[in-house]
Design an enzyme around this catalytic site. Structure first.
Site, mmCIF file in Angstrom:
data_model
loop_
_atom_site.group_PDB
_atom_site.id
_atom_site.type_symbol
_atom_site.label_atom_id
_atom_site.label_comp_id
_atom_site.label_asym_id
_atom_site.label_seq_id
_atom_site.Cartn_x
_atom_site.Cartn_y
_atom_site.Cartn_z
ATOM 1 N N ASN A 199 17.353 35.389 14.894
ATOM 2 C CA ASN A 199 17.495 35.983 13.573
ATOM 3 C C ASN A 199 18.609 36.975 13.302
ATOM 4 O OD1 ASN A 199 15.235 35.166 11.934
ATOM 5 N ND2 ASN A 199 13.707 36.218 13.387
ATOM 6 N N TYR A 234 11.899 34.938 20.790
ATOM 7 C CA TYR A 234 11.901 34.900 19.237
ATOM 8 C C TYR A 234 11.989 36.279 18.710
ATOM 9 C CZ TYR A 234 9.983 34.779 14.516
ATOM 10 O OH TYR A 234 9.629 34.744 13.345
ATOM 11 N N ASP A 262 15.444 31.964 18.874
ATOM 12 C CA ASP A 262 15.767 32.171 17.627
ATOM 13 C C ASP A 262 15.917 33.822 17.314
ATOM 14 O OD1 ASP A 262 15.828 33.261 14.863
ATOM 15 O OD2 ASP A 262 13.587 32.264 14.507
ATOM 16 N N GLU A 306 8.010 30.449 17.418
ATOM 17 C CA GLU A 306 6.975 30.471 16.317
ATOM 18 C C GLU A 306 6.016 29.364 16.438
ATOM 19 O OE1 GLU A 306 7.326 32.279 12.342
ATOM 20 O OE2 GLU A 306 9.394 31.597 12.338
ATOM 21 N N ASN A 354 12.933 26.607 16.769
ATOM 22 C CA ASN A 354 11.943 27.266 16.197
ATOM 23 C C ASN A 354 11.340 26.322 15.175
ATOM 24 O OD1 ASN A 354 10.430 28.435 14.018
ATOM 25 N ND2 ASN A 354 11.482 30.643 14.408
ATOM 26 N N ASP A 385 11.891 24.841 9.115
ATOM 27 C CA ASP A 385 13.079 25.524 8.606
ATOM 28 C C ASP A 385 14.463 25.565 9.499
ATOM 29 O OD1 ASP A 385 11.491 27.460 9.561
ATOM 30 O OD2 ASP A 385 11.817 29.003 7.843
ATOM 31 N N HIS A 386 13.958 25.564 10.696
ATOM 32 C CA HIS A 386 15.088 25.601 11.786
ATOM 33 C C HIS A 386 15.378 24.336 12.187
ATOM 34 C CE1 HIS A 386 14.994 30.039 12.329
ATOM 35 N NE2 HIS A 386 13.893 29.919 11.809
#
Lengths: 267, 267
Positions: free
Chosen positions: B161, B118, B159, B34, B7, B259-260
């Site tokens: 989540n 995602y 991702d 993303e 991501n 951030d990933h």
DNA sequence: GCCCTCCTGG
DNA sequence: CCAGGAGGGC
């Protein structure tokens, strides 16, 4: 002594570049414009660690001026407010309105009064902002007149947003009469200079083609489509003493540059 | 063969970092999430010059997925739309609504069906977005079930989540039950995995403390306050063939990182 | 904190 | 083309 002027287009975004430039060019005084930051958030310590005293007058998002000086300055003042003491010349309410935009800061070093200005841009000839610019320049003249009475040795510098004559434009045929090169702006500037100021740069370089600002748009710098709108104006004694004045194009070549580049005068 | 998932939180902002990473880690397939860009503006050529084919399904501002592959992919499809051909399982209108968010892209390489996802974030447990996430995961299960019928050899990655168990959270006592670690999300994930998928990472590393995402806030990366929410799930035959799977923390250490960080599986 | 868009200003 | 800010998402 060296005094420089540089519109940095956000002192926070350009912090590293300004610090690097000062390391390479340790001028005694650097006048900044378009700092775009309130005084509480001004990045003071990086400059203080370099040995500079910091005097700032800023606002959120727009405008903002600051003086960095290796020696402390005396009688630092911001805005046109000092004119108020000589009441009657300009209405107090007009001054208060003009001073909401942070465009003026002054201080004294060795009996030299240094006035750092960010003259309004004026948008387009005939616009409301153009009228504001002309009105601002009239008040500036009264301000400088009153400052001269107490401090006759002066260096008035900054981003004037005015190219004084055809040598200061890359395409005078096209640009003369446009914003920054219109008759009324140039007249207003000449009336200010008639108080007794002379252009330090023109003491040494008389030919055209030397610019201090290139628009971000249309790859203007690469094609050298510039304007000379950042100036150092000196009272007669200082003008006599000036031994050099130059534009440093280096910072404009860096990645993520300001659209302006510094101008330096040496005494 | 190596397949990776990452991501990147805007492929345009992270372009240089993704290119640099691919130079260092020339995986056969890189699944991005993303990307935050419409297909017309996807930066295809930098990846093509590196030798990758580019398959993208994006939208303005949010979401967006892409697959980069050194070999051309077969039967590339985007969204849950392929489910439509088996009408009746899920309402066409629901699918159309879900597919407005660009979260699914799939393609086939050497008989391996690669599905890049995602999964919705879900905001907070009990929120409207949480319900959306649970509904989306139910449709995902039907989608994967139908894909398995035609392509039994699959790698489902992206991702998610969702942190599958307590080993995948830096503070399970505090975070279990919260978003990304709630009972219903984990159940929904397990129901998907029950179709016959296994976690490639857990074939090789069984202890906790390995994360793929650290919040930008609260200096989470510096303090290693992470979550393992980026996964590579393999059908049985591929799982057998997997010889390594690792998280590469290096890109998360760079300035202006996503951030990933990427996760890679090797066969 | 760091993305995105859209806005204003230059 | 490049600032800052507001507002939304994660």
């Amino acid at each position: 002594m060296k005094i420089a002027t540089w519109n940095v287009n956000s002192v926070r975004t350009r912090l590293e570049q300004v610090i690097d430039w000062l390391r390479q060019t340790p001028v005694d005084v650097l006048c900044l414009q378009e700092t775009k930051v309130v005084d509480a958030d001004f990045p003071r310590s990086p400059f203080e660690h370099l040995g500079y005293y910091v005097y700032a007058s800023g606002q959120k998002s727009y405008n903002g001026v600051a003086i960095l000086s290796q020696q402390p300055l005396q009688d630092v003042s911001t805005g046109f407010a000092p004119l108020l003491v000589e009441s009657g010349i300009v209405e107090a309410e007009l001054l208060a309105a003009l001073d909401e935009q942070k465009r003026v800061i002054a201080g004294t070093l060795d009996r030299v009064r240094i006035v750092n200005l960010y003259v309004p841009n004026g948008a387009a000839v005939g616009s409301e902002k153009y009228e504001y610019k002309l009105g601002w320049l009239k008040v500036l003249r009264e301000y400088l007149r009153s400052q001269l009475l107490v401090s006759p040795v002066m260096c008035v510098c900054g981003d004037f947003n005015i190219a004084p004559d055809e040598r200061d434009l890359h395409d005078p045929d096209k640009l003369t009469g446009q914003i920054m090169a219109s008759e009324l702006e140039r007249q207003a500037l000449q009336e200010i200079l008639a108080l007794g100021f002379a252009d330090a740069f023109r003491k040494f370089i008389t030919e055209g083609g030397h610019y201090s600002w290139w628009d971000y748009r249309t790859a203007a710098f690469r094609r050298n489509l510039g304007w000379r709108i950042d100036h150092l104006y000196l009272s007669p004694q200082l003008y006599q003493q000036a031994i050099a004045c130059w534009i440093d194009p280096a910072p404009r070549k860096l990645p993520k540059p300001s659209d302006h580049t510094p101008v330096v005068v040496e005494f």
